[in-house]
Design a protein around this motif. Structure first.
Motif, PDB file in Angstrom:
ATOM      1  N   UNK A   1     -18.724  21.639  -4.670  1.00 13.74           N
ATOM      2  CA  UNK A   1     -18.803  22.290  -3.534  1.00 13.74           C
ATOM      3  C   UNK A   1     -17.786  23.646  -3.670  1.00 13.74           C
ATOM      4  N   UNK A   2     -16.665  23.300  -4.223  1.00 13.29           N
ATOM      5  CA  UNK A   2     -15.529  24.322  -3.838  1.00 13.29           C
ATOM      6  C   UNK A   2     -15.865  25.764  -4.419  1.00 13.29           C
ATOM      7  N   UNK A   3     -16.612  25.728  -5.724  1.00 13.68           N
ATOM      8  CA  UNK A   3     -16.938  27.138  -6.063  1.00 13.68           C
ATOM      9  C   UNK A   3     -17.808  27.821  -5.055  1.00 13.68           C
ATOM     10  N   UNK A   4     -18.855  27.420  -4.798  1.00 15.13           N
ATOM     11  CA  UNK A   4     -19.765  28.162  -3.904  1.00 15.13           C
ATOM     12  C   UNK A   4     -18.932  28.545  -2.379  1.00 15.13           C
ATOM     13  N   UNK A   5     -18.283  27.464  -1.911  1.00 15.09           N
ATOM     14  CA  UNK A   5     -17.510  27.777  -0.846  1.00 15.09           C
ATOM     15  C   UNK A   5     -16.531  28.716  -0.949  1.00 15.09           C
ATOM     16  N   UNK A   6     -15.706  28.889  -1.789  1.00 15.89           N
ATOM     17  CA  UNK A   6     -14.914  29.910  -2.169  1.00 15.89           C
ATOM     18  C   UNK A   6     -15.253  31.128  -2.229  1.00 15.89           C
ATOM     19  N   UNK A   7     -16.398  31.172  -3.009  1.00 14.81           N
ATOM     20  CA  UNK A   7     -17.161  32.616  -3.196  1.00 14.81           C
ATOM     21  C   UNK A   7     -17.646  33.048  -1.868  1.00 14.81           C
ATOM     22  N   UNK A   8     -17.962  31.880  -0.993  1.00 19.18           N
ATOM     23  CA  UNK A   8     -18.575  32.433   0.363  1.00 19.18           C
ATOM     24  C   UNK A   8     -17.286  32.865   1.187  1.00 19.18           C
ATOM     25  N   UNK A   9     -16.363  32.320   1.120  1.00 19.88           N
ATOM     26  CA  UNK A   9     -14.948  32.979   1.954  1.00 19.88           C
ATOM     27  C   UNK A   9     -14.560  34.406   1.682  1.00 19.88           C
ATOM     28  N   UNK A  10     -14.536  34.378   0.081  1.00 24.85           N
ATOM     29  CA  UNK A  10     -14.321  35.616  -0.325  1.00 24.85           C
ATOM     30  C   UNK A  10     -15.285  36.578   0.133  1.00 24.85           C
ATOM     31  N   UNK A  11     -16.525  36.404   0.167  1.00 28.35           N
ATOM     32  CA  UNK A  11     -17.461  37.531   0.527  1.00 28.35           C
ATOM     33  C   UNK A  11     -17.261  37.857   2.206  1.00 28.35           C
ATOM     34  N   UNK A  12     -16.940  36.764   2.951  1.00 31.15           N
ATOM     35  CA  UNK A  12     -16.773  36.950   4.363  1.00 31.15           C
ATOM     36  C   UNK A  12     -15.658  38.050   4.420  1.00 31.15           C
ATOM     37  N   UNK A  13     -14.574  37.912   3.654  1.00 33.65           N
ATOM     38  CA  UNK A  13     -13.461  38.875   4.020  1.00 33.65           C
ATOM     39  C   UNK A  13     -13.901  40.319   3.674  1.00 33.65           C
ATOM     40  N   UNK A  14     -15.273  40.515   3.156  1.00 28.55           N
ATOM     41  CA  UNK A  14     -15.617  41.807   2.975  1.00 28.55           C
ATOM     42  C   UNK A  14     -16.103  42.369   4.473  1.00 28.55           C
ATOM     43  N   UNK A  15     -16.350  41.394   5.229  1.00 25.06           N
ATOM     44  CA  UNK A  15     -17.110  41.803   6.509  1.00 25.06           C
ATOM     45  C   UNK A  15     -15.840  42.412   7.580  1.00 25.06           C
ATOM     46  N   UNK A  16     -15.988  43.779   7.892  1.00 23.88           N
ATOM     47  CA  UNK A  16     -15.018  44.277   8.869  1.00 23.88           C
ATOM     48  C   UNK A  16     -14.750  43.765  10.165  1.00 23.88           C
ATOM     49  N   UNK A  17     -15.914  42.831  10.735  1.00 17.82           N
ATOM     50  CA  UNK A  17     -15.456  42.313  12.118  1.00 17.82           C
ATOM     51  C   UNK A  17     -14.306  41.185  11.932  1.00 17.82           C
ATOM     52  N   UNK A  18     -13.436  41.051  12.995  1.00 18.81           N
ATOM     53  CA  UNK A  18     -12.196  40.585  12.950  1.00 18.81           C
ATOM     54  C   UNK A  18     -12.722  39.110  13.261  1.00 18.81           C
ATOM     55  N   UNK A  19     -13.898  38.835  14.071  1.00 20.89           N
ATOM     56  CA  UNK A  19     -14.364  37.402  14.307  1.00 20.89           C
ATOM     57  C   UNK A  19     -14.734  36.715  13.012  1.00 20.89           C
ATOM     58  N   UNK A  20     -15.053  37.338  12.008  1.00 19.28           N
ATOM     59  CA  UNK A  20     -15.541  37.033  10.731  1.00 19.28           C
ATOM     60  C   UNK A  20     -14.500  36.793   9.690  1.00 19.28           C
ATOM     61  N   UNK A  21     -13.838  37.827   9.331  1.00 17.21           N
ATOM     62  CA  UNK A  21     -13.021  37.381   8.235  1.00 17.21           C
ATOM     63  C   UNK A  21     -11.682  36.858   8.618  1.00 17.21           C
ATOM     64  N   UNK A  22     -11.198  36.872   9.916  1.00 16.06           N
ATOM     65  CA  UNK A  22     -10.228  36.139  10.431  1.00 16.06           C
ATOM     66  C   UNK A  22     -10.430  34.790  10.658  1.00 16.06           C
ATOM     67  N   UNK A  23     -11.494  34.278  10.836  1.00 10.95           N
ATOM     68  CA  UNK A  23     -11.711  32.699  11.017  1.00 10.95           C
ATOM     69  C   UNK A  23     -11.978  32.436   9.669  1.00 10.95           C
ATOM     70  N   UNK A  24     -12.598  33.252   8.554  1.00 10.08           N
ATOM     71  CA  UNK A  24     -12.729  32.752   7.315  1.00 10.08           C
ATOM     72  C   UNK A  24     -11.144  32.336   6.652  1.00 10.08           C
TER      73      UNK A  24
END
Length: 757
Positions: free
Chosen positions: A461-484
């Protein structure tokens, strides 16, 4: 000595930035467009008609090239106004004590069945001792009598509810009431379609009651259930089938027989089991057990807002053992800390059914809740769908997963994840609070327990979860990348080397500013971890001292949080070296970090260091001091990553004014720094623009009096007074947004007389 060799300042007079004696020239007027603000807006073109020191850098160079991509690691850290507050709120989601339980198993009350070979009808009668236990301990749910009436009339009932909600006990009790103890449990693999076969094993016993939860969770269709009803009626028998509600709208095939199972009240279940556990004990012991089960320390250790019937029964057993001396109180609390972990273990139990798309969507939704607890429901739901895609393509790379459109109901989804929604104020539009439907787990222990379970028990599960968190960093909304980022920090705590290597170090090396901020947010609390904090501090030190520009930028962002060094002086020294590296290439991010530290520390050290830089003979150190001063004036308290306790309630205040108001002994130091910036040609317009912003925005605000009290501190000479009077006059005559006449008069009186009245 080069600027990169040391940050030890030399307290020498300099004719360009004003020294402690506050001598220096004054420049002409004019307004400076605001530098690139968090969120990625470019600065507009400059009309720099103010004086500049011979050979000195234009004012733009204090902040970096205006043509630079604002998302790159050249200028200030591009975090929006709500990022700091969201990070603090999200970080509180993962607060834990040193005894947090992250694994293990505690026996459940519900009957559980394993996979067995299929048979046409394999029934096992309920033993007498279990029947006696059932009759003594069972607490009826709210719709019990309706269930009994429907079962008596139709002979068949489908109870739909979550595991642990008491479905099995309810089914057995209903059958016991109607058959006078002739109750049997069917093997989960029983083939209901073969119940009318002629062989002896396929016959329904006369007057018996049967309960079944299919191994695969799938019930027969409506025709098969109608046929089962007829067979049951022919034999005077009854059957209760158990199911888990699907995420979407309840399916039609079982709608005729289906009833939603509502758990019995927690207090009633708990008291009933305590009475049964302590039936031979004195009344005083039973009362002590009831009080202990509701004690704040016990509820805090559970970390669940409401217990399911199975959990309430389990707690009753533990409390009874503590009251009778079998367990110490600490052993009781340790066992209670395992309740959330046990729930997570059941959610991610694995097996072939866990790899199906609906099961992966359930898993993704729960993981998203762990990351986005107390965030917008829509944000969490969208993030869950993105994670579902990552999980699905990892499990089956040849398949392209889709999304359900009408088959994903909110209420069932919330129930299956032990979550709830409510309307909360969130800073999601221009940093301002608006009502938002937020979602969270029903218990603070579930989020950390979930992430710990994934990282410790499900490596793939680590690989897909870390890729997901990495993709969330690309979201400009503070509510998204900050919580990730906060969640990434929690994963780093669980396995530092893996999370660093696979996620955080590549982000630190990236040339995108938000990725550097993501790393800083993730590492903030982990840097204080007794197990890995020292190693992480060494890593950040190496980034700042020997890394390339991207790593040094990230190091400066990490230093702004105040946890990367043991002392404030060490952090300021490193920021001084970063801010003067390569002719001030990273000056803005270093200066902004200094401002954050000034807001997070109650002492004078950050202000004293800025003053020392201003008095240094080296131009890059002077520039770093000037830009740090400008950030003190421009930054709002609510944007400080970790504001000092005394700044509470001053969120909308400019940081410089809030420091003066809450630390009156530092007001003259703050004023001296800003006076120096106003009397230095290359920072004059920027400093004047900051003061103009205060004057425009303070009317009617809590900090209006602070502005009126601060202005006299900027007036030491006639030139200073004339500068302030000229500024107030221009603002009063602005054709688009002039100052109110009465307010302008007060400002003029304050500057002329040096008094607020």
């Amino acid at each position: 000595m080069s600027a990169g060799d040391t940050d030890a300042p030399e307290a020498r007079a300099d004719s360009e930035p004003g020294t402690d004696g506050r001598s220096g020239g004054s420049g002409g007027g004019g307004g400076r467009p605001q530098p690139d603000r968090p969120g990625g807006q470019d600065r507009g073109p400059r009309q720099d008609d103010g004086p500049a020191a011979p050979g000195g850098p234009p004012e733009d160079e204090l902040f970096g090239d205006s043509e630079t991509d604002p998302s790159a690691k050249e200028g200030r850290a591009a975090a929006g106004g709500a990022a700091a507050r969201i990070a603090r709120e999200s970080r509180a989601f993962f607060l834990r004590d040193s005894s947090t339980y992250v694994g293990g198993t505690i026996g459940a009350v519900n009957f559980r069945f394993g996979d067995t070979a299929r048979a046409s009808l394999l029934a096992g009668p309920l033993p007498e001792d279990e029947l006696r236990r059932l009759r003594r301990r069972f607490t009826r749910p709210p719709d019990y009598e309706d269930f009994k009436r429907q079962l008596r009339d139709d002979r068949l009932l489908v109870l739909c509810g979550q595991p642990g909600s008491g479905r099995t006990y309810t089914a057995l009790s209903l059958l016991d009431d109607l058959t006078r103890g002739k109750v049997s449990r069917l093997d989960p693999g029983s083939d209901l379609a073969g119940l009318d076969s002629d062989d002896e094993g396929g016959r329904i016993a006369e007057g018996h009651g049967y309960t079944l939860e299919p191994a695969d969770g799938r019930l027969p269709g409506e025709l098969h259930l109608d046929r089962l009803c007829r067979l049951l009626a022919d034999r005077g028998a009854y059957a209760v089938l158990l199911s888990v509600p699907a995420a979407g709208v309840p399916g039609a095939p079982q709608a005729r027989y289906r009833r939603a199972h509502t758990p019995a009240a927690e207090d009633a279940v708990l008291d009933g089991h305590l009475t049964a556990e302590l039936d031979s004990a004195p009344a005083e012991a039973r009362e002590a057990a009831r009080l202990l089960a509701r004690r704040d320390t016990v509820r805090a250790a559970l970390g669940l807002e409401a217990l399911l019937p199975a959990e309430a029964a389990r707690l009753a057993g533990l409390v009874a053992r503590q009251v009778t001396g079998e367990l110490t109180e600490e052993e009781l609390l340790t066992a209670c800390r395992g309740f959330a972990a046990e729930q997570v273990r059941e959610w991610f139990a694995g097996g072939t059914a866990a790899e199906t798309l609906p099961a992966l969507r359930d898993a993704a939704y729960r993981i998203a809740l762990a990351v986005f607890g107390n965030s917008s429901f829509n944000v969490a739901a969208e993030a869950a769908e993105l994670l579902t895609w990552e999980l699905a393509v990892t499990a089956d790379p040849e398949r392209v997963p889709g999304r359900p459109l009408l088959g994903d109901g909110l209420e069932t989804r919330l129930t299956s994840a032990r979550a709830t929604t409510r309307i909360s104020l969130q800073p999601v539009v221009a940093g301002e609070d608006i009502p938002v439907r937020t979602v969270r787990f029903l218990g603070p222990a579930l989020a950390p327990a979930l992430l710990a379970h994934l990282w410790e028990h499900h490596h793939n599960m680590r690989g897909p979860v870390l890729r997901w968190l990495d993709s969330l960093c690309g979201d400009p909304r503070e509510d998204v990348w900050t919580r990730a980022a906060v969640a990434a920090g929690e994963l780093c705590r669980l396995d530092c080397a893996h999370t660093l290597g696979e996620l955080l170090i590549p982000m630190a090396e990236s040339d995108q500013a938000r990725r550097g901020l993501f790393v800083a947010t993730a590492l903030q609390d982990v840097l204080d971890d007794p197990a890995v904090g020292e190693a992480l501090r060494s890593l950040v030190k190496n980034w700042g001292a020997r890394g390339d520009g991207n790593l040094r930028w990230t190091a400066a962002a990490v230093l702004s949080r105040g946890t990367a060094t043991r002392t404030m002086g060490e952090a300021l020294g490193r920021l001084g070296r970063i801010g003067t590296w390569e002719d001030g290439r990273l000056r803005s991010v270093a200066a902004q970090s200094v401002a954050h530290l000034a807001g997070s520390a109650s002492g004078r050290e950050p202000l004293a260091r800025i003053r020392a830089w201003l008095g240094d003979s080296r131009r890059q150190h002077q520039n770093l001091g000037l830009v740090s001063t400008l950030f003190l004036a421009e930054t709002l308290v609510e944007n400080v990553w970790n504001p000092a306790a005394e700044l509470a309630g001053h969120g909308k205040w400019p940081l410089a004014l809030a420091i003066c108001a809450t630390r009156p002994d530092q007001a003259s130091e703050v004023a001296g720094l800003l006076w120096t910036a106003l009397n230095t040609s290359r920072s004059y317009r920027a400093a004047l623009d900051a003061v103009a912003t205060w004057l425009r925005t303070c009317p009617g605000k809590p900090w209006e009096a602070a502005v009126l009290g601060f202005l006299p501190l900027l007036v030491l000479t006639d030139d200073d007074r004339q500068r302030m009077l000229s500024l107030i006059g221009k603002l009063s005559q602005d054709p688009d947004d002039p100052l109110a006449q009465e307010y302008a008069h007060r400002l003029l009186q304050t500057v002329r007389t040096g008094r607020t009245r």
